[in-house]
Design an enzyme around this catalytic site. Structure first.
Site, PDB file in Angstrom:
ATOM      1  CE  LYS A   1      10.728   7.549  84.886  1.00  0.00           C
ATOM      2  NZ  LYS A   1       9.414   8.080  85.208  1.00  0.00           N
TER       3      LYS A   1
ATOM      4  CD  GLU B   1       5.904   5.962  69.507  1.00  0.00           C
ATOM      5  OE1 GLU B   1       4.953   7.203  69.388  1.00  0.00           O
ATOM      6  OE2 GLU B   1       5.595   4.670  70.032  1.00  0.00           O
TER       7      GLU B   1
ATOM      8  CB  CYS C   1       1.563   8.335  70.627  1.00  0.00           C
ATOM      9  SG  CYS C   1       2.655   6.796  69.716  1.00  0.00           S
TER      10      CYS C   1
ATOM     11  CD  GLU D   1      -0.103  13.093  70.601  1.00  0.00           C
ATOM     12  OE1 GLU D   1       0.356  12.202  70.468  1.00  0.00           O
ATOM     13  OE2 GLU D   1       1.268  14.198  71.666  1.00  0.00           O
TER      14      GLU D   1
END
Length: 502
Positions: A197, A270, A304, A401
């Site tokens: 997906k 992750e 990331c 973040e």
């Protein structure tokens, strides 16, 4: 006229150099007006009957319509994967599975320009990154795991490796092709089948990859690609899959873990990061500045493991800051398909709003912002490369973040202080250390709570090297032999009888 005046007249004026436009052609990409779901080896219309537009974030132009898979579509995709696993793929010898992976890898190389252009059109990243990093690495992962497919008996000494079944794989929008390769290659190599997906904002290269799957003649259902938003991903996670692999935000990762808690499903996550890039006073400054720029402004900071926190030892703070500001002046922001572009478009309006909100909080909390002067296109989603000084550990821009081209700079005096500040985060995905002392690199790497620590470089990846995090950056590893384990049932092997034994 004096000799000095004569010399001055003869001195030519220094020319002002400008880059000429160097756009990559879109002609190599053949877009469809409307795509289907890839289920059971064929493109099919969604049972849900729903479609959604996908755009070019640099122009806000609609590129195509893609299906929004509903629960029935997800069930069909999982059923196709289950049938392929039980009837064809699971029992195929490893050397035969490897042939399919080699076919995919070669096809990606042959069609690399097509994939790279589409990746930049749909995602906003500069073409030089799609062309020179994403696609070569994606092909390399398929090549690497093709080599493991017939060697699983030797990968885990004393244990027999068996595939676990159907993998539901949900990938993010920052590296669509590379994340697809990270997920699919080890799953296929180990004898599992997959339902992939892609992110709702970047589905087009995954659908083009489905064409490559057809081209490689994989057994129908070995790989299925379903598109949609968060609801589609949630239905896949909750579906009849044996393994869930997710790359994305920490918030969604927590939701996924809660969903499958108590079940027998395998899970690897992750997630987010807030990496510290640590520069010591003995580091080569010019090299470190390039590493800092690559660490945070690569892919518009949509990474990331981006080095979004820069920790600088106090004696070199001012000279490094001066060099860093000068380097930011040279960065070119603009058309992702221009080969000279360094920073492309922000992936979506929602992500741009998040970046703007966090940057505003940095200003409000007293940090000093610097942005180079540059003209931004009138349409699309754009943000200038930004750095903050005067940042404290309590500032939101140092804790949360941002996932954009924004760097927070802090200082430290001793290695111990650098370690304490670097580890003062809920994340633990990556870190960087810049110093000429090898012993210091090893000392820091031992103490930094990060899954990956780069030494005098940043954002370097290799298929043979495992990648993953700790704490709220997730668990499990992708890449290397470690990336095989999450897709295998490892069964202790009975020791061979000795000669003469009964």
């Amino acid at each position: 006229m004096t000799e000095l005046e004569t010399t001055q007249e003869r001195t030519p004026a220094v020319p002002t150099w400008e880059y000429a436009d160097a756009p990559e052609s879109k002609d190599i990409v053949q877009l469809q007006d409307r795509y289907g779901l890839f289920i059971g080896g064929q493109f099919v219309e969604p049972k849900s009957g729903r479609y959604m537009p996908t755009i070019d974030p640099s122009t806000e132009e609609v590129l195509a319509e893609v299906p929004e898979a509903g629960p029935e579509d997800v069930e069909l995709a999982v059923a196709a994967a289950r049938d392929a696993f039980e009837s064809r793929w699971r029992d195929l010898p490893g050397k035969e599975r490897s042939k399919y992976l080699y076919r995919i890898a070669r096809a990606l190389q042959e069609r690399a320009r097509e994939f790279a252009v589409l990746e930049s059109m749909n995602g906003g990243k500069p073409i030089k990154e799609s062309r020179d990093i994403d696609l070569p690495l994606a092909a390399a992962h398929f090549f690497y795991y093709a080599g493991w497919a017939d060697k699983l008996d030797y990968a885990f000494p004393g244990r027999d490796a068996k595939p676990i079944g159907v993998a539901g794989q949900v990938i993010p929008w920052n590296f669509p092709m590379l994340m697809a390769a990270w997920k699919l290659a080890p799953a296929l190599a180990t004898g599992n089948t997959s339902v992939l997906k892609p992110a709702e904002t970047t589905p087009l290269t995954a659908l083009l990859l489905a064409e490559v799957i057809q081209q490689a003649e994989l057994p129908p259902g070995a790989v299925n690609v379903i598109t949609g938003a968060g609801e589609t991903g949630a239905a896949l996670v909750a579906g009849d899959v044996d393994k869930v692999a997710f790359t994305g935000s920490t918030e969604v990762g927590k939701q996924i873990r809660r969903t499958i808690a108590g079940s027998s499903k395998r899970l690897t996550l992750e997630l987010g990061g807030k990496a510290a890039n640590i520069v010591f006073e003995d580091a080569p400054l010019d090299q470190a500045v390039e590493g800092v720029v690559n660490g945070i402004f690569f892919n518009q900071g949509h990474v990331c493991c981006a080095g979004s926190r820069l920790l600088v030892q106090e004696p070199i703070f001012e000279p490094l800051l001066e060099k860093l500001k000068a380097r930011l002046e040279t960065l070119r922001v603009g058309d992702p398909l221009d080969k000279n572009t360094d920073i492309g478009a922000i992936n979506s309006r929602a992500q741009l709003t998040r970046i703007e909100e966090l940057v505003a909080s940095g200003v409000e909390e007293g940090a000093e912002m610097y942005q180079p002067a540059c003209d931004l296109p009138e349409r699309g989603f754009w943000f200038r490369p930004t750095l903050f000084t005067g940042v404290s550990q309590s500032h939101r821009i140092a804790r949360e973040e941002i996932f954009g081209p924004v760097l927070s700079i802090l200082t430290f005096r001793t290695p111990e202080e650098a370690v304490e500040k670097a580890n003062n985060t809920p994340y633990g995905l990556s870190a960087g250390v810049w110093t000429e002392k090898g012993s210091r690199i090893l000392w820091m790497a031992e103490r930094l709570k990060a899954g990956v620590v780069w030494a005098n470089t940043f954002n370097r990846f290799d298929p043979a090297s495992p990648f993953g995090g700790y704490k709220e950056s997730g668990f499990g590893r992708e890449g290397g032999v470690h990336g095989l384990a999450p897709y295998l049932e490892l069964i202790p092997r009975e020791p061979a009888p000795r000669d003469g034994a009964r």
